[in-house]
Enzyme design. Sequence first.
Site, PDB file in Angstrom:
ATOM      1  N   GLY A 176      86.569  66.760   2.094  1.00 53.45           N
ATOM      2  CA  GLY A 176      85.482  67.182   2.970  1.00 53.45           C
ATOM      3  C   GLY A 176      85.293  66.241   4.138  1.00 53.45           C
ATOM      4  CB  ALA A 177      85.514  66.380   7.439  1.00 49.86           C
ATOM      5  N   GLY A 178      82.151  66.610   6.118  1.00 48.80           N
ATOM      6  CA  GLY A 178      80.789  66.872   6.575  1.00 48.80           C
ATOM      7  C   GLY A 178      79.956  65.592   6.586  1.00 48.80           C
ATOM      8  N   GLY A 179      78.631  65.765   6.655  1.00 51.08           N
ATOM      9  CA  GLY A 179      77.728  64.619   6.771  1.00 51.08           C
ATOM     10  C   GLY A 179      77.874  63.647   5.614  1.00 51.08           C
ATOM     11  CE1 TYR A 220      71.304  66.432  -5.621  1.00 51.32           C
ATOM     12  CE2 TYR A 220      70.077  67.162  -7.553  1.00 51.32           C
ATOM     13  CZ  TYR A 220      70.162  66.975  -6.191  1.00 51.32           C
ATOM     14  OH  TYR A 220      69.112  67.346  -5.399  1.00 51.32           O
ATOM     15  CE  LYS A 280      72.974  64.190   3.825  1.00 54.13           C
ATOM     16  NZ  LYS A 280      73.688  63.640   2.682  1.00 54.13           N
ATOM     17  CB  SER A 340      64.757  64.092  -3.042  1.00 52.31           C
ATOM     18  OG  SER A 340      66.153  63.957  -2.858  1.00 52.31           O
ATOM     19  N   GLY A 370      76.991  63.926  -9.152  1.00 53.06           N
ATOM     20  CA  GLY A 370      76.441  62.975  -8.193  1.00 53.06           C
ATOM     21  C   GLY A 370      75.006  62.554  -8.435  1.00 53.06           C
TER      22      GLY A 370
HETATM   23  P1  NDP Z   1      78.160  69.594   5.102  1.00 50.91           P
HETATM   24  O1  NDP Z   1      77.750  71.020   5.278  1.00 50.91           O
HETATM   25  O2  NDP Z   1      77.871  68.618   6.186  1.00 50.91           O
HETATM   26  O3  NDP Z   1      79.756  69.533   4.865  1.00 50.91           O
HETATM   27  C1  NDP Z   1      80.358  70.364   3.948  1.00 50.91           C
HETATM   28  C2  NDP Z   1      81.870  70.141   3.931  1.00 50.91           C
HETATM   29  O4  NDP Z   1      82.405  70.985   2.905  1.00 50.91           O
HETATM   30  C3  NDP Z   1      82.616  70.480   5.195  1.00 50.91           C
HETATM   31  O5  NDP Z   1      83.589  69.466   5.421  1.00 50.91           O
HETATM   32  C4  NDP Z   1      83.317  71.827   4.873  1.00 50.91           C
HETATM   33  O6  NDP Z   1      84.564  71.941   5.474  1.00 50.91           O
HETATM   34  C5  NDP Z   1      83.573  71.648   3.402  1.00 50.91           C
HETATM   35  N1  NDP Z   1      83.700  72.908   2.647  1.00 50.91           N
HETATM   36  C6  NDP Z   1      82.779  73.889   2.464  1.00 50.91           C
HETATM   37  N2  NDP Z   1      83.265  74.865   1.667  1.00 50.91           N
HETATM   38  C7  NDP Z   1      84.533  74.493   1.324  1.00 50.91           C
HETATM   39  C8  NDP Z   1      85.562  75.067   0.520  1.00 50.91           C
HETATM   40  N3  NDP Z   1      85.381  76.247  -0.095  1.00 50.91           N
HETATM   41  N4  NDP Z   1      86.738  74.397   0.389  1.00 50.91           N
HETATM   42  C9  NDP Z   1      86.928  73.207   1.005  1.00 50.91           C
HETATM   43  N5  NDP Z   1      85.982  72.604   1.795  1.00 50.91           N
HETATM   44  C10 NDP Z   1      84.820  73.248   1.944  1.00 50.91           C
HETATM   45  O7  NDP Z   1      77.541  69.121   3.698  1.00 50.91           O
HETATM   46  P2  NDP Z   1      77.188  67.647   3.231  1.00 50.91           P
HETATM   47  O8  NDP Z   1      78.329  66.780   3.625  1.00 50.91           O
HETATM   48  O9  NDP Z   1      75.842  67.252   3.665  1.00 50.91           O
HETATM   49  O10 NDP Z   1      77.109  67.834   1.630  1.00 50.91           O
HETATM   50  C11 NDP Z   1      78.272  68.100   0.851  1.00 50.91           C
HETATM   51  C12 NDP Z   1      77.917  68.113  -0.632  1.00 50.91           C
HETATM   52  O11 NDP Z   1      77.512  66.823  -1.064  1.00 50.91           O
HETATM   53  C13 NDP Z   1      76.773  69.057  -1.015  1.00 50.91           C
HETATM   54  O12 NDP Z   1      77.078  69.654  -2.250  1.00 50.91           O
HETATM   55  C14 NDP Z   1      75.587  68.119  -1.161  1.00 50.91           C
HETATM   56  O13 NDP Z   1      74.611  68.638  -2.032  1.00 50.91           O
HETATM   57  C15 NDP Z   1      76.268  66.906  -1.768  1.00 50.91           C
HETATM   58  N6  NDP Z   1      75.559  65.639  -1.555  1.00 50.91           N
HETATM   59  C16 NDP Z   1      75.163  64.911  -2.642  1.00 50.91           C
HETATM   60  C17 NDP Z   1      74.559  63.698  -2.476  1.00 50.91           C
HETATM   61  C18 NDP Z   1      74.140  62.910  -3.670  1.00 50.91           C
HETATM   62  O14 NDP Z   1      73.387  61.949  -3.488  1.00 50.91           O
HETATM   63  N7  NDP Z   1      74.592  63.222  -4.853  1.00 50.91           N
HETATM   64  C19 NDP Z   1      74.285  63.130  -1.150  1.00 50.91           C
HETATM   65  C20 NDP Z   1      74.795  63.948  -0.088  1.00 50.91           C
HETATM   66  C21 NDP Z   1      75.371  65.160  -0.293  1.00 50.91           C
HETATM   67  P3  NDP Z   1      84.803  72.630   6.913  1.00 50.91           P
HETATM   68  O15 NDP Z   1      84.412  71.582   7.898  1.00 50.91           O
HETATM   69  O16 NDP Z   1      86.239  72.937   6.873  1.00 50.91           O
HETATM   70  O17 NDP Z   1      83.916  73.861   6.979  1.00 50.91           O
END
Ligand code: NDP
Length: 278
Positions: free
Chosen positions: A127-130, A217, A66, A17, A239
């Site tokens: 996935g279900a994160g931010g 990315y 996030k 960034s 990404g």
């Molecule tokens: P979070 O930590 O908020 O969420 C991560 C998610 O990944 C959770 O849902 C978690 O599941 C899941 N997870 C982790 N390990 C595994 C696995 N081994 N198998 C299956 N699911 C898994 O992260 P973010 O949402 O903020 O970011 C996710 C990715 O996106 C990162 O790599 C980040 O760098 C990338 N990103 C890229 C962007 C871009 O502009 N290119 C912008 C934003 C993010 P659980 O809830 O079950 O633990």
Amino acid sequence: MTDRYCVFGNPIGHSKSPVIHAAFARQTGEDISYAATLAPLEGFRESVMEFVAAGGRGANVTLPFKEEAYRLVDEVSARAALAGAVNTLIVTRNGIRGDNTDGVGIMRDITENLGCPVSGRRVLLLGAGGAARGVIGPLLDAEPQVLAVATRTKEKAVSLGRSFGALGPILGASYPELAGESFDIVINATSASIDGELPPLPDGIYRPGSLAYELMYGHLDTPFLDHARQHGAEFAVDGWGMLVEQAAESFFLWRGVRPDCSDLLEKVGDGAVCSITA
Ligand code: NDP
């Protein structure tokens, strides 16, 4: 006076960034600085408050903060409220405003830069994160035939389905429930690749001509992209385009000027990376 911006994350050393915003500042003539800031896992709020007290004007927020950023801000945009996640902080006279530009970023990259329509297609989001929460609303706005969201815990997937169900056809699923299903666009919004892991995808999920999109990315050899190439995806993309596009939207929110992304879409720093690999 140079206006200060930064990105908060943990880890943060890999972040591109600062390179992107430095390029936008040069291109637009805006007088800003932009740093990468490592926030302690238990000290995100303190890091943000310190930055604001020292005159910081705005920031991006990345993994894993996030959702915490959403809870921290004084007001939120409609799209950030929908996502329950904030990736952009804007310091105003009234406090800190939170927004979410991830959805805009991924939609511009998939539909405009890559020329891949979402309307009428079968889309799978892992996935279900931010990041995942940020892209669900804009994906549903584009009217896919169906949006399936897969998570490791079924409850999380069901709860996501409930939160976004009014917006369009969304299905929450556990990974084993994907067996027998196939998709045109598969988006990896998990952080599995950071740990060199592959989400537990069944075989046969890629339809002919499908796109595999890795949010992480800078690497075209992640387990997810390797698996996609081996299992029938026609295109495997990282990404970088999303990162550039979400950064451009954040820059616009801060400065009121929209940078041109075309040069950056071809580069990461000094080295050429990314793009579609057949
Ligand atoms: P979070 O930590 O908020 O969420 C991560 C998610 O990944 C959770 O849902 C978690 O599941 C899941 N997870 C982790 N390990 C595994 C696995 N081994 N198998 C299956 N699911 C898994 O992260 P973010 O949402 O903020 O970011 C996710 C990715 O996106 C990162 O790599 C980040 O760098 C990338 N990103 C890229 C962007 C871009 O502009 N290119 C912008 C934003 C993010 P659980 O809830 O079950 O633990």
